[in-house]
Design an enzyme around this catalytic site. Structure first.
Site, PDB file in Angstrom:
ATOM      1  N   HIS A  80       0.829  -1.255   0.074  1.00 40.77           N
ATOM      2  CA  HIS A  80       0.115   0.216  -0.043  1.00 40.77           C
ATOM      3  C   HIS A  80       0.833   1.193  -0.062  1.00 40.77           C
ATOM      4  CE1 HIS A  80      -2.914   3.139   1.328  1.00 40.77           C
ATOM      5  NE2 HIS A  80      -3.929   2.238   0.974  1.00 40.77           N
TER       6      HIS A  80
ATOM      7  N   GLU B  35      -4.083   2.177  -7.014  1.00 41.85           N
ATOM      8  CA  GLU B  35      -4.653   3.315  -6.338  1.00 41.85           C
ATOM      9  C   GLU B  35      -3.714   4.606  -6.530  1.00 41.85           C
ATOM     10  OE1 GLU B  35      -6.551   2.080  -2.138  1.00 41.85           O
ATOM     11  OE2 GLU B  35      -4.361   1.736  -1.960  1.00 41.85           O
TER      12      GLU B  35
END
Length: 246
Positions: A91, A161
């Site tokens: 992430h 993302e």
């Protein structure tokens, strides 16, 4: 065809009281044809797994090693033992806050797969890279460097993302999302063949009930990795429903 996945990342939010939201979601009328995943803080994984019903539970990170002198870290085997079946890896907050690079993400992905966990591998460009026009080069390089050779549609999910859209309320245009997802799909097929065609591609970054349906209408978007909007069943439920209807 890739399976649909609605994944919620609670990040560093939630104590035992917050599991009531998970129970509300699990006891609701979850639509067929969509896999649902919640990744709570590690302290809640075991309790969440006991209450999740048909909802999968995942970790938010794992160490590349199986054990050893790594204070504060958790191995993929430990997550699996606690009840997790997925783990988020790479992430942007891990990459930025902990200096993790593509090689680190690749090693963790291999560890997750070896432990029998599904790895949700995250990639995405910064605002500076977007404005410089290098988005496709950046995410393509991240994809190539972060995925090991043993990737299948069963053991890996890729989440795009854009860093500048996470938690900011800013969302790329639908054309921008399509451009990236189409390019990622082409890269996956070129490297992994049929597995690359069926591997789920998620979009993440300020996904909310109000914009989920249009995002899920974009080509090669098989679901979402949702942050803040996954913390409450009243918000995450409509996102799941929108994915089922797409």
């Amino acid at each position: 065809m890739a399976r649909k996945l609605a994944a919620g990342n609670w990040k560093m939010n939630g104590t035992g009281e917050h599991l009531a939201e998970l129970e509300n979601l699990a006891q609701g009328d979850l639509p067929e044809g969509v896999d649902v995943l919640i990744c709570p803080p590690a302290t809640l994984i075991s309790r969440a797994a006991d209450r999740a019903g048909d909802i999968a539970i995942g970790g938010q990170d794992c160490h590349a090693k199986t054990s050893g002198a790594h204070t504060g870290d958790l191995s993929a085997d430990m997550l699996r033992d606690a009840g997790a079946t997925y783990v988020i890896i790479g992430h942007s907050e891990r990459r930025a806050d902990h200096g993790e690079g593509d090689a680190d993400v690749r090693a963790k992905t291999e560890a997750a797969q070896a432990a029998g966990l599904v790895a949700v591998v995250c990639i995405g460009e910064t605002l500076e890279e977007r404005e410089a026009g290098t988005t496709l080069e950046v995410v393509g390089a991240q994809l190539a460097g972060s995925l090991p050779d043993g990737v299948t549609a069963e053991n890996t999910v890729v989440a795009y993302e854009p860093v500048w859209a996470i938690g900011t309320g800013k969302v790329p245009t639908l054309d921008q999302i399509a451009e990236v997802h189409d390019a990622l799909r082409a890269d996956l097929v070129a490297r992994f063949g049929a597995a690359g065609k069926d591997l789920p591609l998620l979009y993440g970054g300020s996904v909310k009930p109000g914009n989920a349906a249009e995002i899920f209408g974009v080509s090669n978007v098989d679901g979402a990795l949702v942050g803040g909007a996954s913390l409450k069943a009243a918000d995450f439920g409509p996102i799941i429903a929108a994915l089922a209807a797409s």
